[in-house]
Design a protein around this motif. Structure first.
Motif, PDB file in Angstrom:
ATOM      1  N   ALA A  43       0.884  -1.126  -0.038  1.00  0.00           N
ATOM      2  CA  ALA A  43      -0.065  -0.156   0.225  1.00  0.00           C
ATOM      3  C   ALA A  43       0.860   1.259  -0.001  1.00  0.00           C
ATOM      4  O   ALA A  43       0.580   2.415  -0.652  1.00  0.00           O
ATOM      5  N   ALA A  44       2.021   1.142   0.550  1.00  0.00           N
ATOM      6  CA  ALA A  44       2.815   2.446   0.727  1.00  0.00           C
ATOM      7  C   ALA A  44       3.438   2.703  -0.429  1.00  0.00           C
ATOM      8  O   ALA A  44       3.495   3.804  -1.058  1.00  0.00           O
ATOM      9  N   VAL A  45       3.887   1.636  -1.154  1.00  0.00           N
ATOM     10  CA  VAL A  45       4.564   1.787  -2.498  1.00  0.00           C
ATOM     11  C   VAL A  45       3.565   2.096  -3.551  1.00  0.00           C
ATOM     12  O   VAL A  45       3.825   3.216  -4.227  1.00  0.00           O
ATOM     13  N   SER A  46       2.311   1.801  -3.334  1.00  0.00           N
ATOM     14  CA  SER A  46       1.271   2.162  -4.548  1.00  0.00           C
ATOM     15  C   SER A  46       1.024   3.579  -4.146  1.00  0.00           C
ATOM     16  O   SER A  46       0.873   4.231  -5.040  1.00  0.00           O
ATOM     17  N   ASP A  47       1.013   4.067  -3.214  1.00  0.00           N
ATOM     18  CA  ASP A  47       0.999   5.545  -2.763  1.00  0.00           C
ATOM     19  C   ASP A  47       1.995   6.257  -3.240  1.00  0.00           C
ATOM     20  O   ASP A  47       1.608   7.365  -3.829  1.00  0.00           O
ATOM     21  N   MET A  48       3.290   5.848  -3.022  1.00  0.00           N
ATOM     22  CA  MET A  48       4.124   6.579  -3.655  1.00  0.00           C
ATOM     23  C   MET A  48       4.362   6.663  -4.819  1.00  0.00           C
ATOM     24  O   MET A  48       4.744   7.692  -5.437  1.00  0.00           O
ATOM     25  N   THR A  49       3.755   5.789  -5.725  1.00  0.00           N
ATOM     26  CA  THR A  49       3.922   5.808  -7.135  1.00  0.00           C
ATOM     27  C   THR A  49       2.664   7.025  -7.741  1.00  0.00           C
ATOM     28  O   THR A  49       2.912   7.631  -8.855  1.00  0.00           O
TER      29      THR A  49
END
Length: 123
Positions: A43-49
């Motif tokens: 979830a954190a990685v998808s938010d960063m993208t």
């Protein structure tokens, strides 16, 4: 910029996964399972993208800053390499005189008289 975020993520993941000692304080901490940690990281990685879509000005400035920092790092590495190669110790100890390699051909110091073979007769 995104490279730095990925590097920080993976470094943090490695630090989290390192084995720890059991202490009374660690028993009081909440226990998080591996599947929960993976879903939170995803979830954190998808938010960063999506960050650059939400804040394009911040991404642009961050990209320019990353470029400047990268160039400064390259210049610093180049300067450090020059310092190391310029100040390195000589290849010889100095106990033997230095060899002058300007004349690569061997010098013939013998005269014609030196080259004459002495006749040795029977004793």
């Amino acid at each position: 910029m995104f490279f730095l975020l990925r590097m920080a993520f993976w470094l943090g993941l490695v630090l989290v996964l390192l084995p720890r000692e059991k202490t009374p304080e660690s028993e009081k901490l909440p226990q998080v399972g591996a599947s929960e940690a993976v879903s939170a990281a995803t979830a954190a990685v998808s938010d960063m993208t999506q960050f650059c879509k939400r804040q394009p000005a911040a991404c642009e400035v961050g990209g320019q800053a990353a470029t400047v920092i990268g160039r400064r790092a390259q210049e610093g590495a180049r300067k450090l390499y020059q310092i190391i190669t310029d100040k390195r110790a000589p290849d010889h100890t100095g106990s033997i005189g230095s060899v002058d390699n300007t004349d690569a051909a061997p010098r013939d110091t013998l005269t014609q008289d030196d080259l004459q073979v002495e006749w040795r007769g029977a004793p």
